[in-house]
Design an enzyme around this catalytic site. Structure first.
Site, PDB file in Angstrom:
ATOM      1  N   ASP A 196      -3.706   2.242  -5.300  1.00 16.42           N
ATOM      2  CA  ASP A 196      -2.406   2.242  -4.600  1.00 16.42           C
ATOM      3  C   ASP A 196      -2.198   1.004  -3.725  1.00 16.42           C
ATOM      4  O   ASP A 196      -1.348   1.001  -2.846  1.00 16.42           O
ATOM      5  CB  ASP A 196      -2.254   3.520  -3.755  1.00 16.42           C
ATOM      6  CG  ASP A 196      -2.858   3.410  -2.372  1.00 16.42           C
ATOM      7  OD1 ASP A 196      -3.905   2.753  -2.231  1.00 16.42           O
ATOM      8  OD2 ASP A 196      -2.265   3.970  -1.431  1.00 16.42           O
ATOM      9  N   GLU A 197      -2.972  -0.050  -3.982  1.00 16.92           N
ATOM     10  CA  GLU A 197      -2.968  -1.175  -3.050  1.00 16.92           C
ATOM     11  C   GLU A 197      -3.098  -2.507  -3.797  1.00 16.92           C
ATOM     12  O   GLU A 197      -3.893  -2.615  -4.736  1.00 16.92           O
ATOM     13  CB  GLU A 197      -4.175  -0.968  -2.138  1.00 16.92           C
ATOM     14  CG  GLU A 197      -4.317  -1.880  -0.984  1.00 16.92           C
ATOM     15  CD  GLU A 197      -5.676  -1.687  -0.303  1.00 16.92           C
ATOM     16  OE1 GLU A 197      -6.055  -2.566   0.452  1.00 16.92           O
ATOM     17  OE2 GLU A 197      -6.347  -0.685  -0.557  1.00 16.92           O
ATOM     18  N   ASP A 213       0.859  -1.190   0.000  1.00 17.90           N
ATOM     19  CA  ASP A 213       0.000   0.000   0.000  1.00 17.90           C
ATOM     20  C   ASP A 213       0.897   1.242   0.000  1.00 17.90           C
ATOM     21  O   ASP A 213       1.731   1.409   0.889  1.00 17.90           O
ATOM     22  CB  ASP A 213      -0.894  -0.032   1.245  1.00 17.90           C
ATOM     23  CG  ASP A 213      -1.979   1.037   1.217  1.00 17.90           C
ATOM     24  OD1 ASP A 213      -3.123   0.720   1.576  1.00 17.90           O
ATOM     25  OD2 ASP A 213      -1.676   2.186   0.862  1.00 17.90           O
ATOM     26  N   MET A 214       0.722   2.069  -1.030  1.00 19.94           N
ATOM     27  CA  MET A 214       1.546   3.274  -1.140  1.00 19.94           C
ATOM     28  C   MET A 214       1.265   4.208   0.042  1.00 19.94           C
ATOM     29  O   MET A 214       0.129   4.280   0.518  1.00 19.94           O
ATOM     30  CB  MET A 214       1.224   4.021  -2.443  1.00 19.94           C
ATOM     31  CG  MET A 214       1.433   3.214  -3.700  1.00 19.94           C
ATOM     32  SD  MET A 214       3.127   2.721  -3.957  1.00 19.94           S
ATOM     33  CE  MET A 214       3.905   4.327  -4.150  1.00 19.94           C
TER      34      MET A 214
HETATM   35  P1  TTP Z   1      -5.214   5.126   1.104  1.00 18.32           P
HETATM   36  O1  TTP Z   1      -4.214   4.058   0.798  1.00 18.32           O
HETATM   37  O2  TTP Z   1      -6.345   4.819   2.009  1.00 18.32           O
HETATM   38  O3  TTP Z   1      -4.482   6.395   1.724  1.00 18.32           O
HETATM   39  P2  TTP Z   1      -3.057   6.988   1.407  1.00 18.32           P
HETATM   40  O4  TTP Z   1      -2.286   6.176   0.429  1.00 18.32           O
HETATM   41  O5  TTP Z   1      -3.222   8.421   1.011  1.00 18.32           O
HETATM   42  O6  TTP Z   1      -2.363   6.999   2.825  1.00 18.32           O
HETATM   43  P3  TTP Z   1      -1.778   5.729   3.637  1.00 18.32           P
HETATM   44  O7  TTP Z   1      -2.016   4.511   2.813  1.00 18.32           O
HETATM   45  O8  TTP Z   1      -0.328   6.054   3.821  1.00 18.32           O
HETATM   46  O9  TTP Z   1      -2.529   5.744   4.933  1.00 18.32           O
HETATM   47  O10 TTP Z   1      -5.844   5.674  -0.249  1.00 18.32           O
HETATM   48  C1  TTP Z   1      -5.111   5.755  -1.461  1.00 18.32           C
HETATM   49  C2  TTP Z   1      -5.506   6.998  -2.225  1.00 18.32           C
HETATM   50  O11 TTP Z   1      -6.903   6.996  -2.478  1.00 18.32           O
HETATM   51  C3  TTP Z   1      -5.226   8.282  -1.469  1.00 18.32           C
HETATM   52  O12 TTP Z   1      -3.901   8.754  -1.657  1.00 18.32           O
HETATM   53  C4  TTP Z   1      -6.268   9.214  -2.022  1.00 18.32           C
HETATM   54  C5  TTP Z   1      -7.421   8.329  -2.410  1.00 18.32           C
HETATM   55  N1  TTP Z   1      -8.498   8.434  -1.388  1.00 18.32           N
HETATM   56  C6  TTP Z   1      -9.536   9.341  -1.617  1.00 18.32           C
HETATM   57  O13 TTP Z   1      -9.586  10.009  -2.663  1.00 18.32           O
HETATM   58  N2  TTP Z   1     -10.514   9.472  -0.653  1.00 18.32           N
HETATM   59  C7  TTP Z   1     -10.485   8.758   0.523  1.00 18.32           C
HETATM   60  O14 TTP Z   1     -11.389   8.922   1.368  1.00 18.32           O
HETATM   61  C8  TTP Z   1      -9.408   7.826   0.737  1.00 18.32           C
HETATM   62  C9  TTP Z   1      -9.341   7.019   2.009  1.00 18.32           C
HETATM   63  C10 TTP Z   1      -8.446   7.714  -0.245  1.00 18.32           C
HETATM   64 MG    MG Z   2      -2.129   4.105   0.672  1.00 18.03          MG
END
Ligand code: TTP
Ligand code: MG
Length: 347
Positions: free
Chosen positions: A103-104, A9-10
């Site tokens: 991103d996952e 997961d990025m």
């Molecule tokens: P996540 O992997 O949930 O969040 P993240 O990568 O920004 O942070 P981390 O994993 O380090 O906790 O979500 C991936 C992307 O999806 C995030 O960069 C932006 C988008 N996203 C939204 O647009 N709205 C949201 O409510 C969430 C949770 C994510």
């Molecule tokens: Mg992420």
């Protein structure tokens, strides 16, 4: 033999891409989200998280919490581009990659005769060297635990969860961390004094199927370290959409339409980048009492612009005629086609 599953997961993905593209932003509280005051935060850098800024928070609130934040609009097309590069790196390791989101992903590396930690380090260094981004990796023998592991010491994390570690890791874990257990269920459980996974062990299996919906039995197994879900290889995309569980339930139609606006912008950017258009718009809502309503409209022409998606989404919402408080809203476009293909037919 036990499987070896990686969950990757990025870190702070959208904002990390913004920083990689503009290194002057490094170390700053970067907040990516909808442009208008009514927009919501998509994500923010870990520096901004120190101020309490979170995904899905209204931008105006983020501005109050973090007035010195660098607020940037969502450049979805760019994130898709970077995501594709990340997945190229993952596919260079194995074909067994399941894309969960932009991103996952899960990787099944059982057949690779190499220490999984070294595989994880290889992924992390390739992503950093080629894209300037950090990624967190979790390793375990099933998906549930691998996902838990990738989240363990974010950002730039690397964590292995073995069978022997189950009591140490799972027993004290707050129930909110159990993927699949909703906020409402967690609240109910708190009311009867259940806060950790160890507390949950006291509940009989029947309780899970009765009170936690169709995933109840899976949750019962998962908290015991059992999860037999396979890593599923990517299928063709059938729809593009976005939904949000609201921080507070609402009946306010203007607020709900502002989410539709947000989603239309996201969907239109994705469609444009991937040269896709669609014919069916679906609006989904979930009421405070957990009833789902979906309503779709199929048009006799393809649409792809933010304006069209927004306007049609709003019309559908008006037709749903909400009387109850709403806890979740989503918009999806489906019946997808490729613009190039359409043009080909035209000629
Ligand atoms: P996540 O992997 O949930 O969040 P993240 O990568 O920004 O942070 P981390 O994993 O380090 O906790 O979500 C991936 C992307 O999806 C995030 O960069 C932006 C988008 N996203 C939204 O647009 N709205 C949201 O409510 C969430 C949770 C994510
Ligand atoms: Mg992420």
């Amino acid at each position: 033999m036990d499987r070896v599953i990686l969950h990757v997961d990025m870190d702070a993905f959208f904002s990390a891409v913004e920083v990689a593209d503009n290194p002057r932003l490094k170390g700053k509280p970067v907040i990516v989200g909808g442009k208008s005051e009514r927009g919501v935060v998509s994500t923010c850098s870990y520096e901004a998280r120190k101020y309490g800024v979170r995904s899905a928070m209204p931008i105006y609130k983020a501005k109050v919490l973090c007035p010195n934040g660098v607020f940037l609009p969502v450049r979805y097309g760019r994130y898709v581009e970077v995501s594709k590069e990340v997945f190229k790196i993952l596919f260079s390791i194995t074909e067994n990659v399941e894309k969960v989101s932009i991103d996952e992903a899960y990787l099944d590396v059982t057949d690779i005769n190499e220490d999984p930690k070294l595989i994880a380090l290889k992924i992390k260094s390739k992503v950093l060297m080629t894209l300037g981004l950090t990624i967190s990796v979790g390793i375990s023998y099933n998906k549930f635990l691998a996902k838990l592991a990738s989240d363990w010491n974010k950002p730039n994390g690397l964590k292995v969860i073995t069978k022997e570690m189950i009591p140490m890791i799972l027993y004290p874990l707050p129930i909110e961390r159990v993927h699949g257990l909703g906020k409402q269920s967690a609240r109910k459980l708190h009311n009867i004094g259940i806060r950790t996974i160890e507390d949950l062990y006291g509940l009989p299996k029947k309780y899970f199927s009765e009170y936690f919906g169709k995933f109840g039995i899976e949750i019962y197994d998962r908290i015991r370290g059992i999860d037999n879900r396979e890593v599923v290889l990517e299928r063709e995309r059938k729809s593009v959409g976005k939904e949000i569980t609201l921080k507070e339930d609402t009946k306010d139609i203007i607020e709900l339409k502002s989410y539709i606006k947000e989603f239309s912008n996201f969907i239109a950017q994705y469609l444009e980048k991937n040269n896709i258009c669609g014919k069916t718009i679906t609006v989904k809502i979930k009421t405070a009492s957990f009833e789902n309503h979906t309503k779709s409209k199929t048009f006799n022409k393809f649409i792809s612009s933010e304006k069209e998606i927004y306007e049609e989404g709003c019309k559908i919402l008006d037709e749903i005629n909400i009387k109850e408080y709403i806890r979740l809203i989503g918009v999806t476009i489906s019946s997808l086609d490729n613009n190039n293909l359409q043009q080909l037919t035209f000629y």
